[in-house]
Design a protein around this motif. Structure first.
Motif, short mmCIF file in Angstrom:
data_model
loop_
_atom_site.label_atom_id
_atom_site.label_comp_id
_atom_site.label_asym_id
_atom_site.label_seq_id
_atom_site.Cartn_x
_atom_site.Cartn_y
_atom_site.Cartn_z
N LEU A 175 0.86 -1.19 0.00
CA LEU A 175 0.00 0.00 0.00
C LEU A 175 0.90 1.24 0.00
O LEU A 175 1.74 1.38 0.89
CB LEU A 175 -0.89 0.00 1.25
CG LEU A 175 -1.99 -1.04 1.29
CD1 LEU A 175 -2.53 -1.21 2.71
CD2 LEU A 175 -3.12 -0.67 0.33
N PRO A 176 0.80 2.12 -1.01
CA PRO A 176 1.71 3.27 -1.07
C PRO A 176 1.74 4.06 0.24
O PRO A 176 0.69 4.34 0.81
CB PRO A 176 1.12 4.11 -2.20
CG PRO A 176 0.39 3.14 -3.05
CD PRO A 176 -0.15 2.10 -2.12
N GLY A 177 2.93 4.36 0.69
CA GLY A 177 3.09 5.14 1.92
C GLY A 177 3.20 4.27 3.16
O GLY A 177 3.58 4.73 4.23
N PHE A 178 2.87 2.97 3.05
CA PHE A 178 2.92 2.05 4.18
C PHE A 178 4.27 1.32 4.19
O PHE A 178 4.94 1.23 3.17
CB PHE A 178 1.81 0.99 4.07
CG PHE A 178 0.45 1.46 4.50
CD1 PHE A 178 -0.25 2.41 3.75
CD2 PHE A 178 -0.15 0.97 5.66
CE1 PHE A 178 -1.50 2.84 4.15
CE2 PHE A 178 -1.40 1.40 6.06
CZ PHE A 178 -2.09 2.34 5.30
N PRO A 179 4.67 0.75 5.35
CA PRO A 179 5.89 -0.06 5.38
C PRO A 179 5.76 -1.27 4.45
O PRO A 179 4.64 -1.72 4.17
CB PRO A 179 5.99 -0.52 6.84
CG PRO A 179 5.05 0.33 7.61
CD PRO A 179 4.03 0.86 6.67
N GLU A 180 6.92 -1.79 4.01
CA GLU A 180 6.99 -2.94 3.08
C GLU A 180 6.10 -4.11 3.49
O GLU A 180 5.60 -4.85 2.66
CB GLU A 180 8.43 -3.45 3.02
CG GLU A 180 9.32 -2.68 2.04
CD GLU A 180 8.90 -2.91 0.60
OE1 GLU A 180 8.79 -4.08 0.22
OE2 GLU A 180 8.67 -1.92 -0.12
N ARG A 181 5.94 -4.30 4.83
CA ARG A 181 5.20 -5.49 5.27
C ARG A 181 3.69 -5.39 4.96
O ARG A 181 3.00 -6.39 5.00
CB ARG A 181 5.39 -5.71 6.77
CG ARG A 181 4.79 -4.63 7.65
CD ARG A 181 4.91 -4.97 9.13
NE ARG A 181 4.25 -4.02 9.97
CZ ARG A 181 4.78 -2.91 10.44
NH1 ARG A 181 6.02 -2.59 10.10
NH2 ARG A 181 4.08 -2.09 11.21
N CYS A 182 3.21 -4.19 4.64
CA CYS A 182 1.76 -4.02 4.44
C CYS A 182 1.39 -4.30 2.99
O CYS A 182 1.14 -3.39 2.20
CB CYS A 182 1.32 -2.63 4.86
SG CYS A 182 1.65 -2.34 6.59
N LYS A 183 1.37 -5.58 2.67
CA LYS A 183 1.12 -5.99 1.29
C LYS A 183 -0.31 -6.49 1.17
O LYS A 183 -0.87 -7.07 2.10
CB LYS A 183 2.06 -7.13 0.90
CG LYS A 183 3.51 -6.71 0.80
CD LYS A 183 4.29 -7.77 0.05
CE LYS A 183 5.72 -7.36 -0.15
NZ LYS A 183 6.63 -7.93 0.82
N ILE A 184 -0.84 -6.31 -0.02
CA ILE A 184 -2.20 -6.78 -0.27
C ILE A 184 -2.26 -7.26 -1.72
O ILE A 184 -1.46 -6.82 -2.55
CB ILE A 184 -3.20 -5.63 0.04
CG1 ILE A 184 -4.62 -6.15 0.11
CG2 ILE A 184 -3.09 -4.48 -0.93
CD1 ILE A 184 -5.54 -5.22 0.86
N LYS A 185 -3.16 -8.18 -2.01
CA LYS A 185 -3.32 -8.63 -3.39
C LYS A 185 -4.52 -7.91 -3.99
O LYS A 185 -5.47 -7.59 -3.27
CB LYS A 185 -3.59 -10.14 -3.43
CG LYS A 185 -2.38 -10.97 -3.16
CD LYS A 185 -2.73 -12.44 -3.35
CE LYS A 185 -1.53 -13.27 -2.99
NZ LYS A 185 -1.81 -14.69 -2.99
N ARG A 186 -4.46 -7.75 -5.31
CA ARG A 186 -5.59 -7.09 -5.96
C ARG A 186 -6.89 -7.89 -5.75
O ARG A 186 -7.96 -7.33 -5.63
CB ARG A 186 -5.30 -6.90 -7.44
CG ARG A 186 -6.32 -6.04 -8.14
CD ARG A 186 -5.80 -5.47 -9.42
NE ARG A 186 -5.57 -6.54 -10.40
CZ ARG A 186 -5.09 -6.32 -11.62
NH1 ARG A 186 -4.77 -5.09 -11.99
NH2 ARG A 186 -4.91 -7.31 -12.45
N SER A 187 -6.72 -9.22 -5.65
CA SER A 187 -7.92 -10.04 -5.47
C SER A 187 -8.58 -9.82 -4.11
O SER A 187 -9.70 -10.24 -3.88
CB SER A 187 -7.57 -11.53 -5.62
OG SER A 187 -6.59 -11.87 -4.66
N HIS A 188 -7.85 -9.16 -3.18
CA HIS A 188 -8.45 -8.89 -1.87
C HIS A 188 -9.36 -7.67 -1.90
O HIS A 188 -10.10 -7.43 -0.95
CB HIS A 188 -7.35 -8.65 -0.81
CG HIS A 188 -6.49 -9.85 -0.60
ND1 HIS A 188 -5.33 -9.83 0.13
CD2 HIS A 188 -6.62 -11.12 -1.05
CE1 HIS A 188 -4.79 -11.03 0.13
NE2 HIS A 188 -5.55 -11.83 -0.58
#
Ligand code: UDP
Length: 486
Positions: A175-188
């Motif tokens: 998520l732009p602006g968030f730390p690297e660990r805050c990942k999400i998939k488009r399918s979510h």
């Protein structure tokens, strides 16, 4: 604090989940300042508020002209409740038609009182109010009724549309602006966000409204700063202005520890036997932390197939449960409940063995979450439900269905460690085996319970004054008011 002559105008979005925290915010400001507060909305929403507000309420409730039929919406559509997705986006667009009457109203109030309001507090979805405020030389503060993670993630996705540059739905992105660990998939994400190509109605609404809200003097956020430090930092980078965390905007009784089966809600279930008192008596008959509470909030529901899997998974888990159950997708939320939506003789079996209680229509959620027998909450992770659960130290099982719920659910698991996501994203399909596994994982995990209890304590501390020292949310509210006055 403050001069009683001062006046604040508030403008929530057209949804109960926004109007209620705005009203609570109005009460809190008035409690400490005695300012005059005018809360503005559409005629039916104001009428509903007037019928539920006590006569002693000092909040002025004012309606603006609005006719849903002028916007190709069904007659009398003034909140998002029970609308289809195209109608929800239709209502978002229709809400911008309030700009001109709102400007006239604020100008009128200014003439009558001989001075402009001290500020306008507008919903993050009503970014246009910031333009009105600027044109009248009034300060505009934006109120985001959700938490810091949800607010920051929404802002990030709608401002940068990061999901558009991906090759597939399965590709992860930060998520732009968030730390690297805050990942999400488009399918979510929701279908309507995934397919956004710049011309879709959702981006067309949200991008400008959130941009305009980012131009306001500051943001108020319904959270406690100690529970969301990372998200708050991200949000502040976006707003570049103060963010006052003044939450949780929950009934004060929920925030002290003296809760003792006093009833919050006077609304009962469908049958006379399911009054709030009956729900509490049923909970009384179960051991501490043993009951799973299930609810998908006031306006969402799940598909018939998923309802069946959920029921089977709950039954197989062997845990006692209290389920605020509504008809599945495809049926009117207010329709009579049909036995065929659940496994054969499910309700009969559960009731006979005292294993489960189905509450049709409305459940006394605050009472349930405050009760010591409630051990976990399977929730759509609407922000009010999330905060209510966290404030009582009740761990969550996330099943997000719409809006920013997907971010709330993610935050609860990944940032706070006080729950587990049962579904990943808004369109996952869940099996009974998965339901059973996650229920056991959360309800039998002392680590999660301990963390949830610590978060609950932080929330209550933030909202409390003890030995002359105010919690962070009370301090933030003082700072907000004194900033306005200076
Ligand atoms: N609620 C309740 N009983 C129900 C369903 C919901 O009291 O049977 C209340 C709940 O306590 C919360 C609100 O309705 O305050 C739901 O708000 P939330 O933000 O969680 O979700 P929404 O309904 O806006 O999707």
């Amino acid at each position: 604090m403050g001069n009683p002559q001062e006046h604040i105008v508030m403008l929530p979005y057209l949804a109960q989940g926004h109007i209620i925290p705005f009203l609570e915010l109005a009460r809190r400001i008035q409690e400490r300042t005695n300012f005059t507060i005018t809360l503005v909305n559409t005629p039916l929403n104001i009428q509903k508020l007037k019928s539920t507000q006590s006569n002693t309420s000092k909040i002025n409730l004012v309606s603006l002209p609005f006719n849903s039929s002028d916007h190709n919406l069904p007659p009398n559509t003034e909140t998002t409740e029970a609308l289809s997705l195209p109608q929800v986006i239709g209502l978002f667009h229709a809400s911008t038609s309030l700009e001109s009457p709102f400007k006239d109203l604020v100008s009128d109030l200014t003439s009558k009182q001989g001075k402009p309001p001290l500020c306008i507090i507008s919903d993050v979805f009503m970014g246009w109010a910031n333009q009105v405020a600027k044109s009248l030389n009034i300060i505009n503060v934006c109120f985001s009724t959700c938490g810091a993670y949800g607010s920051a993630a929404y802002t990030s996705v709608w401002q940068y549309l990061p999901h558009r540059s991906l090759k597939s739905d399965d590709e992860e992105f930060v998520l732009p602006g968030f730390p690297e660990r805050c990942k999400i998939k488009r399918s979510h994400l929701h279908k309507f966000v995934r397919n956004a190509d710049g011309t879709d109605q959702w981006s067309k609404f949200f991008q400008p409204q959130i941009s305009l809200s980012l131009g306001s003097f500051g943001w108020l956020c319904n959270t406690v700063e100690e529970i969301e430090p990372m998200s708050l930092e991200v949000l502040k980078k976006y707003t570049k202005h103060p963010v006052w965390c003044i939450g949780p905007l929950l009934p004060p009784r929920m925030l002290d520890s003296s809760y003792n089966n006093e009833i919050f809600s006077k609304r009962g279930g469908k049958e006379p036997g399911l009054s709030p008192e009956k729900c509490l008596q049923w909970l009384d008959s179960h051991p501490e932390n043993s009951v799973l509470y299930i609810s998908f909030g006031s306006q969402n529901t799940i598909s018939p197939a998923q309802m069946m899997e959920l029921a089977k998974g709950i039954e197989e888990s062997g845990k006692p449960f209290l389920w605020a159950i509504r008809p599945p997708i495809g049926f009117d939320l207010k329709a009579e409940f049909r036995d065929e939506w659940l496994p054969e003789k499910f309700e009969e079996r559960m009731s006979a063995s005292k294993r489960g209680l189905l509450v049709h229509k409305w459940a006394p959620q605050l009472d349930i979450l405050c009760h010591k027998s409630t051990g976990a909450f399977l929730s759509h992770c609407g922000w009010n439900s999330t905060l209510e659960s966290l404030s009582q130290g009740v761990p969550l099982i996330g099943w997000p269905l719409a809006a920013e719920q997907v971010y709330n659910s993610k935050m609860v698991e990944e940032e706070m460690g006080v729950g587990v996501e049962l579904t990943k994203g808004l369109e996952s399909c869940i099996t009974k085996t998965e339901v059973k596994r996650v229920i056991e994982m959360v309800m039998e995990n002392e680590g999660i319970r301990k963390k949830a209890s610590e978060i609950g304590e932080m929330i209550r501390q933030g909202a409390r004054e003890k030995d002359g020292k105010k919690g962070s949310s009370l301090q933030a509210m003082d700072h907000f008011v004194s900033t306005l006055l200076s």
